[in-house]
Design a protein around this motif. Structure first.
Motif, PDB file in Angstrom:
ATOM      1  N   PHE A  62      38.581  39.065  30.790  1.00 64.00           N
ATOM      2  CA  PHE A  62      37.448  38.888  29.894  1.00 64.00           C
ATOM      3  C   PHE A  62      36.139  38.555  30.611  1.00 64.00           C
ATOM      4  N   PHE A  63      36.193  37.945  31.785  1.00 63.70           N
ATOM      5  CA  PHE A  63      34.957  37.539  32.459  1.00 63.70           C
ATOM      6  C   PHE A  63      34.675  38.365  33.708  1.00 63.70           C
ATOM      7  N   LEU A  64      35.704  38.726  34.463  1.00 62.82           N
ATOM      8  CA  LEU A  64      35.500  39.554  35.648  1.00 62.82           C
ATOM      9  C   LEU A  64      35.720  41.035  35.363  1.00 62.82           C
ATOM     10  N   HIS A  65      36.185  41.365  34.160  1.00 61.50           N
ATOM     11  CA  HIS A  65      36.336  42.738  33.667  1.00 61.50           C
ATOM     12  C   HIS A  65      37.244  43.587  34.549  1.00 61.50           C
ATOM     13  N   LEU A  66      38.306  42.982  35.085  1.00 61.96           N
ATOM     14  CA  LEU A  66      39.275  43.771  35.841  1.00 61.96           C
ATOM     15  C   LEU A  66      40.222  44.453  34.865  1.00 61.96           C
ATOM     16  N   ASN A  67      40.434  45.731  35.080  1.00 60.93           N
ATOM     17  CA  ASN A  67      41.356  46.483  34.236  1.00 60.93           C
ATOM     18  C   ASN A  67      42.030  47.541  35.090  1.00 60.93           C
ATOM     19  N   ARG A  68      42.769  48.440  34.484  1.00 60.69           N
ATOM     20  CA  ARG A  68      43.524  49.452  35.230  1.00 60.69           C
ATOM     21  C   ARG A  68      42.736  50.737  35.443  1.00 60.69           C
ATOM     22  N   SER A  69      41.462  50.766  35.133  1.00 66.60           N
ATOM     23  CA  SER A  69      40.684  51.996  35.299  1.00 66.60           C
ATOM     24  C   SER A  69      40.520  52.312  36.786  1.00 66.60           C
ATOM     25  N   SER A  70      40.224  53.574  37.068  1.00 62.79           N
ATOM     26  CA  SER A  70      40.093  53.991  38.465  1.00 62.79           C
ATOM     27  C   SER A  70      38.928  53.296  39.153  1.00 62.79           C
ATOM     28  N   GLU A  71      37.892  52.933  38.397  1.00 63.60           N
ATOM     29  CA  GLU A  71      36.747  52.250  38.988  1.00 63.60           C
ATOM     30  C   GLU A  71      37.123  50.850  39.474  1.00 63.60           C
ATOM     31  N   GLN A  72      38.113  50.253  38.852  1.00 60.82           N
ATOM     32  CA  GLN A  72      38.502  48.881  39.174  1.00 60.82           C
ATOM     33  C   GLN A  72      39.702  48.796  40.109  1.00 60.82           C
ATOM     34  N   ARG A  73      40.234  49.942  40.528  1.00 61.22           N
ATOM     35  CA  ARG A  73      41.464  49.934  41.324  1.00 61.22           C
ATOM     36  C   ARG A  73      41.323  49.096  42.594  1.00 61.22           C
ATOM     37  N   TRP A  74      40.214  49.198  43.305  1.00 61.10           N
ATOM     38  CA  TRP A  74      40.036  48.422  44.532  1.00 61.10           C
ATOM     39  C   TRP A  74      39.922  46.941  44.226  1.00 61.10           C
ATOM     40  N   ASN A  75      39.254  46.589  43.139  1.00 62.11           N
ATOM     41  CA  ASN A  75      39.147  45.171  42.775  1.00 62.11           C
ATOM     42  C   ASN A  75      40.509  44.584  42.420  1.00 62.11           C
ATOM     43  N   VAL A  76      41.307  45.349  41.694  1.00 62.92           N
ATOM     44  CA  VAL A  76      42.649  44.883  41.336  1.00 62.92           C
ATOM     45  C   VAL A  76      43.512  44.763  42.591  1.00 62.92           C
ATOM     46  N   SER A  77      43.391  45.721  43.500  1.00 59.83           N
ATOM     47  CA  SER A  77      44.145  45.659  44.755  1.00 59.83           C
ATOM     48  C   SER A  77      43.736  44.443  45.579  1.00 59.83           C
ATOM     49  N   ALA A  78      42.442  44.173  45.654  1.00 60.10           N
ATOM     50  CA  ALA A  78      41.967  43.009  46.400  1.00 60.10           C
ATOM     51  C   ALA A  78      42.454  41.713  45.752  1.00 60.10           C
ATOM     52  N   ALA A  79      42.450  41.667  44.427  1.00 58.68           N
ATOM     53  CA  ALA A  79      42.932  40.476  43.723  1.00 58.68           C
ATOM     54  C   ALA A  79      44.426  40.279  43.962  1.00 58.68           C
ATOM     55  N   ALA A  80      45.202  41.357  43.928  1.00 58.10           N
ATOM     56  CA  ALA A  80      46.645  41.259  44.172  1.00 58.10           C
ATOM     57  C   ALA A  80      46.914  40.791  45.605  1.00 58.10           C
ATOM     58  N   PHE A  81      46.170  41.329  46.570  1.00 58.91           N
ATOM     59  CA  PHE A  81      46.324  40.903  47.962  1.00 58.91           C
ATOM     60  C   PHE A  81      45.990  39.423  48.108  1.00 58.91           C
ATOM     61  N   THR A  82      44.944  38.974  47.436  1.00 60.26           N
ATOM     62  CA  THR A  82      44.557  37.563  47.488  1.00 60.26           C
ATOM     63  C   THR A  82      45.663  36.680  46.934  1.00 60.26           C
TER      64      THR A  82
END
Length: 115
Positions: free
Chosen positions: A71-91
């Motif tokens: 809701f605040f960082l707007h991470l989702n499964r869209s292709s635009e957010q894939r790197w952000n989700v990957s970075a969050a998972a790695f963290t």
């Protein structure tokens, strides 16, 4: 005049980037507030077993992380957010390794110091 095509960008990033509406921010705020109040209530009530209170706190904390990410960082499964989700998972993996390793070392030190 290629610069005119991006005059209304205002530094918000790529065109596919999603931003929340007032409704989504309010929903996120209410969920975050409820996920803060529940563990606070469990601790202040004091009638629950310690293990149950701990589980409530941990589950609420994990859910709160997801509420903030969505809701605040707007991470989702869209292709635009894939790197952000990957970075969050790695963290999360790195933090998990650090916490588990720290607990393991502290436990072993405690065991060896007590004998």
């Amino acid at each position: 005049m290629a610069h005119d095509n991006h005059a209304h960008d205002h530094g918000h990033g790529a065109a596919g980037e999603s931003h929340g509406s007032v409704k989504s921010y309010l929903v996120g705020f209410l969920l975050a507030a409820v996920l803060t109040i529940i563990p606070f209530w469990a601790v202040m009530k004091g009638g629950l077993p310690v293990f149950t209170t701990g589980v409530i706190i941990i589950v609420a904390a994990i859910l709160q992380i997801f509420v903030h990410l969505v809701f605040f960082l707007h991470l989702n499964r869209s292709s635009e957010q894939r790197w952000n989700v990957s970075a969050a998972a790695f963290t999360v993996v790195v933090i998990g390794i650090i916490v588990a390793g720290t607990l393991w070392v502290m436990h072993n030190m405690n065991m060896h110091m007590m004998h």
